[in-house]
Design a protein around this motif. Sequence first.
Motif, PDB file in Angstrom:
ATOM      1  N   ASP A  82       9.535  56.294  -2.195  1.00  0.00           N
ATOM      2  CA  ASP A  82       8.613  56.879  -1.229  1.00  0.00           C
ATOM      3  C   ASP A  82       7.829  55.723  -0.594  1.00  0.00           C
ATOM      4  OD1 ASP A  82       9.539  59.475  -1.882  1.00  0.00           O
ATOM      5  OD2 ASP A  82       8.272  59.445  -3.668  1.00  0.00           O
ATOM      6  N   HIS A 101      20.545  65.508  -1.208  1.00  0.00           N
ATOM      7  CA  HIS A 101      19.937  64.317  -1.800  1.00  0.00           C
ATOM      8  C   HIS A 101      18.910  63.738  -0.830  1.00  0.00           C
ATOM      9  CE1 HIS A 101      22.080  61.429   0.812  1.00  0.00           C
ATOM     10  NE2 HIS A 101      23.094  62.264   0.715  1.00  0.00           N
ATOM     11  N   PHE A 102      18.014  62.933  -1.361  1.00  0.00           N
ATOM     12  CA  PHE A 102      16.980  62.325  -0.534  1.00  0.00           C
ATOM     13  C   PHE A 102      17.570  61.166   0.273  1.00  0.00           C
ATOM     14  CE2 PHE A 102      16.663  60.624  -4.893  1.00  0.00           C
ATOM     15  CZ  PHE A 102      16.972  59.295  -4.662  1.00  0.00           C
ATOM     16  N   LYS A 116      15.279  59.380  -9.447  1.00  0.00           N
ATOM     17  CA  LYS A 116      15.725  60.773  -9.454  1.00  0.00           C
ATOM     18  C   LYS A 116      14.639  61.739  -8.999  1.00  0.00           C
ATOM     19  CE  LYS A 116      19.135  60.037 -13.127  1.00  0.00           C
ATOM     20  NZ  LYS A 116      19.510  60.310 -14.533  1.00  0.00           N
ATOM     21  N   THR A 117      13.375  61.332  -9.096  1.00  0.00           N
ATOM     22  CA  THR A 117      12.278  62.213  -8.692  1.00  0.00           C
ATOM     23  C   THR A 117      11.690  61.819  -7.338  1.00  0.00           C
ATOM     24  OG1 THR A 117      10.633  60.857  -9.862  1.00  0.00           O
ATOM     25  CG2 THR A 117      11.681  62.648 -11.095  1.00  0.00           C
ATOM     26  N   ALA A 118      12.260  60.794  -6.704  1.00  0.00           N
ATOM     27  CA  ALA A 118      11.740  60.330  -5.412  1.00  0.00           C
ATOM     28  C   ALA A 118      12.193  61.254  -4.280  1.00  0.00           C
ATOM     29  CB  ALA A 118      12.213  58.906  -5.143  1.00  0.00           C
ATOM     30  N   HIS A 119      11.454  61.227  -3.180  1.00  0.00           N
ATOM     31  CA  HIS A 119      11.826  61.974  -1.985  1.00  0.00           C
ATOM     32  C   HIS A 119      12.447  61.065  -0.929  1.00  0.00           C
ATOM     33  CE1 HIS A 119       8.696  64.557  -3.846  1.00  0.00           C
ATOM     34  NE2 HIS A 119       9.478  65.526  -3.426  1.00  0.00           N
ATOM     35  N   GLU A 120      12.299  59.768  -1.122  1.00  0.00           N
ATOM     36  CA  GLU A 120      12.821  58.789  -0.173  1.00  0.00           C
ATOM     37  C   GLU A 120      12.978  57.464  -0.903  1.00  0.00           C
ATOM     38  OE1 GLU A 120      11.230  56.343   3.774  1.00  0.00           O
ATOM     39  OE2 GLU A 120      10.156  58.105   3.039  1.00  0.00           O
ATOM     40  N   ARG A 156      12.887  57.189 -12.229  1.00  0.00           N
ATOM     41  CA  ARG A 156      11.924  57.388 -11.140  1.00  0.00           C
ATOM     42  C   ARG A 156      12.639  57.700  -9.829  1.00  0.00           C
ATOM     43  NH1 ARG A 156       6.731  56.009 -12.366  1.00  0.00           N
ATOM     44  NH2 ARG A 156       6.404  54.786 -14.267  1.00  0.00           N
TER      45      ARG A 156
END
Length: 211
Positions: free
Chosen positions: A97, A56-57, A26-30, A24
């Motif tokens: 996020d 990277h985020f 790896k798919t986060a923006h923050e 999860r």
Amino acid sequence: MSQDKVSAAVTSFDSPRCNKLVDRIKTAHELTFYLKQPLPVGLFEELKRVSAREAHFPIEVIVEDFQDVKYLRKLHAAGFSLFYGLGLPTESVVFLDSNRGFLLESDGVDSSSSLRELRNSQELYFKLLWRRFGNAVVLSGLTKERDVEARLICLAGEDGNELWCRHKEELIIQVPRVGAKIEVFAWEKWNSHILEILDLNVIEPRAGMAQ
């Protein structure tokens, strides 16, 4: 459990669950951590790999009453944004996020951790944004002035700026003499113009050290 009401659904922090959390991430923006104890080793290593990527985020870490300065330096050196917090939950919390949160609980008996999914993630996320009161910095320069009794150092940076720094009363360090080149790892607290030194290294003693 905390100074804010935190409700959670219990899940175990076993390897499969940890792997799912990493997936999860790896798919986060923050990614935001409020830490009361060090992260599980495997999770920390994965976060370092993420942070090392060119794109990277943001990874933000907020701590309160964290006494392990070496670990704080590791977090900062890994490229995480490190903040000084007050009034944080009594257990570590991670947000993917703003709408997905987990409570990381540590078992002091066997050092294992459990992972609990928060039911009020978004509400708690925005509340905790107001619990940040400073950020960690690493600065280097020359000691321009000093006050040994007051534990104060005036650091003249390479950019020409001058900053006053004070080491914590319980931190035993030798105050460098005027002219010494030093590096400080410190909290830049937003309600003070004086930095709080967590760690100090003398790069070039020059005039020597005060006793």
